[in-house]
Every structure is written in C-alpha cells, then in structure tokens.
Design a protein around this motif. Structure first.
Motif, PDB file in Angstrom:
ATOM      1  N   ARG A 122      97.302  77.656  34.508  1.00 35.48           N
ATOM      2  CA  ARG A 122      98.199  77.684  35.669  1.00 35.48           C
ATOM      3  C   ARG A 122      97.834  76.584  36.663  1.00 35.48           C
ATOM      4  N   GLU A 139     105.383  76.310  38.170  1.00 35.30           N
ATOM      5  CA  GLU A 139     106.623  76.484  37.409  1.00 35.30           C
ATOM      6  C   GLU A 139     106.383  77.200  36.078  1.00 35.30           C
ATOM      7  N   TYR A 140     105.160  77.178  35.554  1.00 37.78           N
ATOM      8  CA  TYR A 140     104.833  77.867  34.304  1.00 37.78           C
ATOM      9  C   TYR A 140     104.118  79.205  34.540  1.00 37.78           C
ATOM     10  N   GLU A 141     104.013  79.573  35.798  1.00 41.44           N
ATOM     11  CA  GLU A 141     103.258  80.783  36.146  1.00 41.44           C
ATOM     12  C   GLU A 141     103.826  82.028  35.462  1.00 41.44           C
ATOM     13  N   THR A 142     105.139  82.197  35.485  1.00 37.25           N
ATOM     14  CA  THR A 142     105.758  83.386  34.894  1.00 37.25           C
ATOM     15  C   THR A 142     105.465  83.475  33.403  1.00 37.25           C
ATOM     16  N   ALA A 143     105.589  82.364  32.704  1.00 42.06           N
ATOM     17  CA  ALA A 143     105.332  82.357  31.263  1.00 42.06           C
ATOM     18  C   ALA A 143     103.867  82.649  30.970  1.00 42.06           C
ATOM     19  N   LEU A 144     102.978  82.090  31.760  1.00 42.46           N
ATOM     20  CA  LEU A 144     101.548  82.330  31.546  1.00 42.46           C
ATOM     21  C   LEU A 144     101.170  83.791  31.809  1.00 42.46           C
ATOM     22  N   SER A 201     102.495  85.965  29.029  1.00 42.81           N
ATOM     23  CA  SER A 201     101.673  85.810  27.831  1.00 42.81           C
ATOM     24  C   SER A 201     100.376  86.618  27.961  1.00 42.81           C
ATOM     25  N   LEU A 249      99.034  73.315  34.899  1.00 38.85           N
ATOM     26  CA  LEU A 249     100.467  73.152  34.679  1.00 38.85           C
ATOM     27  C   LEU A 249     101.301  73.324  35.944  1.00 38.85           C
ATOM     28  N   THR A 265      94.075  81.539  31.220  1.00 38.91           N
ATOM     29  CA  THR A 265      95.404  81.615  31.832  1.00 38.91           C
ATOM     30  C   THR A 265      95.380  81.028  33.243  1.00 38.91           C
TER      31      THR A 265
END
Length: 138
Positions: free
Chosen positions: A19, A25-30, A33, A22, A15
């Motif tokens: 991060r 901007e993808y931190e919340t989704a990662l 998850s 990516l 994860t």
C-alpha cells in the motif's frame, strides 16, 4: 488460529508495504486480498475444529455406546439432588395438605411426591429406555 500467527503477520506487513508503494488507489484491492486470506485461514481453522469435535463424539459413542449429545440418565448427583429437593419440599407440602384438608390432604400430598419421584426414577429403567429409544423421551 493463534492470536499471533506469524504467517498472517507477514501477510499484513506485505500488504501495508504494498500500500505504501502503490498508493491509496490500490488500498481497497489490497485490503480485500488480505481479508480473503484471513477468511480462508478462519475457514480452515473452523473446519479443523469441527472435524475434531465430530471425531471426539464418534469416539465417545464407539467407546460406551451412548448416543451423541445425550447425557447418561440417572447420574448419582442428579438422583441425589432430586431426592433431596423432594424431601425438602415434602415438609411444606405436607403441612399445607394437613392444614387445608386434614389426613386426606397429607395423603394427596405424599401421593403427588411419590408420583413425581416414580416418574423421575422411571427414566433410568433399562426396559423403558429400550422401548423409547427411537423417541426423545427422557
């Protein structure tokens, strides 16, 4: 779940690496998850512990016929402790009874001590336990 779970550690490393690749901007989704995976692991561990505890209770009931969650009434330590406390408290109660009401006060004090001990002893009588098995009378 162990404090140092290697599989969870690998998931966290993956994860964090994702991060870094990516971006924020993808931190919340990662993070969501990863937390879902931790939550699933906790749920499975908790479920496994609950099942084990229930199985242990069922085994205890099957072995000695006791009701789950109830201690056997009248263990030696309980009876000995109750008797010792009764005798220790009988001394000042007797003195108070004699000082205030003479021999009648002594008789009332000892009848009260006898009554409390009789009720406590009645909890272990098998015919009363069978009679009150459906209720929570202890």
């Amino acid at each position: 779940m162990e404090a140092r779970d290697p599989e969870l550690r690998r998931e966290l490393d993956a994860t964090l690496q994702a991060r870094a690749e990516l971006g924020p901007e993808y931190e919340t989704a990662l993070v969501d998850s990863f937390l879902d995976k931790v939550d699933q692991r906790l749920d499975s561990t908790t479920e496994r512990r609950v099942r084990r505890h229930l199985a242990e209770q069922q085994m205890a009931v099957a072995r000695n016929g006791a009701q789950p969650g109830r201690q056997p009434a009248g263990t030696f330590g309980e009876r000995f402790g109750f008797g010792a406390v009764s005798l220790v408290l009988a001394i000042p109660l007797s003195a108070i009874g004699v000082a205030n009401a003479g021999i009648e006060g002594l008789i009332v004090a000892w009848l009260g001590i006898f009554g409390v001990n009789a009720v406590h002893a009645a909890r272990t009588w098998p015919w009363l336990r069978r009679k009150h098995a459906d209720s929570d009378w202890r």
